[in-house]
Scaffold this motif. Structure first.
Motif, mmCIF file in Angstrom:
data_model
loop_
_atom_site.group_PDB
_atom_site.id
_atom_site.type_symbol
_atom_site.label_atom_id
_atom_site.label_comp_id
_atom_site.label_asym_id
_atom_site.label_seq_id
_atom_site.Cartn_x
_atom_site.Cartn_y
_atom_site.Cartn_z
ATOM 1 N N GLU A 53 0.831 -1.196 0.000
ATOM 2 C CA GLU A 53 0.000 0.000 0.000
ATOM 3 C C GLU A 53 0.875 1.258 0.000
ATOM 4 N N GLU A 153 2.235 6.509 -1.680
ATOM 5 C CA GLU A 153 1.094 5.602 -1.608
ATOM 6 C C GLU A 153 0.992 4.964 -2.996
ATOM 7 N N VAL A 154 1.062 3.643 -3.077
ATOM 8 C CA VAL A 154 1.165 2.997 -4.389
ATOM 9 C C VAL A 154 -0.110 2.289 -4.825
ATOM 10 N N ASN A 155 -1.102 2.236 -3.962
ATOM 11 C CA ASN A 155 -2.336 1.550 -4.303
ATOM 12 C C ASN A 155 -3.526 2.405 -3.869
ATOM 13 N N PRO A 156 -4.528 2.645 -4.714
ATOM 14 C CA PRO A 156 -4.731 2.049 -6.041
ATOM 15 C C PRO A 156 -3.933 2.721 -7.160
ATOM 16 N N LYS A 157 -3.393 3.916 -6.886
ATOM 17 C CA LYS A 157 -2.524 4.552 -7.874
ATOM 18 C C LYS A 157 -1.429 5.309 -7.130
ATOM 19 N N LEU A 158 -0.339 5.568 -7.836
ATOM 20 C CA LEU A 158 0.817 6.202 -7.212
ATOM 21 C C LEU A 158 0.502 7.637 -6.804
ATOM 22 N N LYS A 159 0.823 7.937 -5.539
ATOM 23 C CA LYS A 159 0.649 9.296 -5.012
ATOM 24 C C LYS A 159 1.827 9.595 -4.092
#
Length: 204
Positions: A53, A153-159
């Motif tokens: 995550e 933060e890699v899930n659900p998309k990279l942030k």
């Protein structure tokens, strides 16, 4: 002499659109085969489990011989570091020791991996505060080391939640790179750099 049953030679010419369509089909088929090959690449050592995550990386200049350590404490005082690489949902996936153990033997030749980077993954969203510290564990040249810490933060998309460089000036020095809180609903809040020691004997 060839006989064409009364048909003109122009009747046998290739339609440019048909030729273009055929070439496009060949290209698509080739790309599809390449994609299928890439779906199942051969296993490689050092690949990070993507089921995470959050990802934390601490990196310092290539070929720098000094040993920098990453410490991460999560809810319930769970802590990961080089002597305790897994605790709860936190994993130290890569422990880097500067130039130590960076020598690899490839085709009979010694090759040095210049990359200095440590990686911690959090494979869930446990509610509570996380503290990420960097520690100047051992110096071989007595120089200060700039360490860049990247929190994503890699899930659900990279942030990207945090990206900054902190300088460690001497062996034994410890600094908090970033702190953040995961709320009960899984969202992140309170990203800050308030200092807090995790390493026994560390200097904040």
């Amino acid at each position: 002499m060839a006989i064409f049953s009364g048909k003109k030679a122009s009747d046998f010419s290739i339609d440019p659109f048909t030729d273009l369509l055929f070439n496009g089909l060949l290209t698509f088929t080739f790309l599809l085969l390449i994609a299928l090959l890439l779906l199942n690449p051969p296993a490689k050592s050092g690949i990070i489990d993507p089921k995470a995550e959050f990802m934390i990386t601490a990196s310092w200049p290539d070929n720098d011989p000094n040993d920098i350590d990453t410490w991460v404490e999560g809810p319930g005082n769970k802590t990961v570091w080089f002597k305790h690489t897994q605790d709860g949902l936190m994993h130290l996936d890569r422990d880097d020791r500067g130039l130590a153990n960076d020598m690899q033997l490839i085709d009979g030749r010694e090759v040095i991996n210049p990359l200095n980077q440590e990686i911690v993954t959090i494979r869930g969203r446990p509610a509570g505060e996380f503290t990420v510290n960097i520690h100047y564990y051992r110096s071989t040249n007595g120089r200060e080391v700039p360490v860049t810490v990247y929190l994503a933060e890699v899930n659900p998309k990279l942030k990207v939640l945090h990206y900054a460089t902190t300088t460690l000036r001497r062996e034994g020095e410890e600094k908090t790179a970033v702190r953040f809180t995961i709320l009960p609903n899984g969202k992140v809040s309170e990203v800050n750099t308030l200092q807090r020691s995790l390493v026994k004997g560390g200097k904040l």
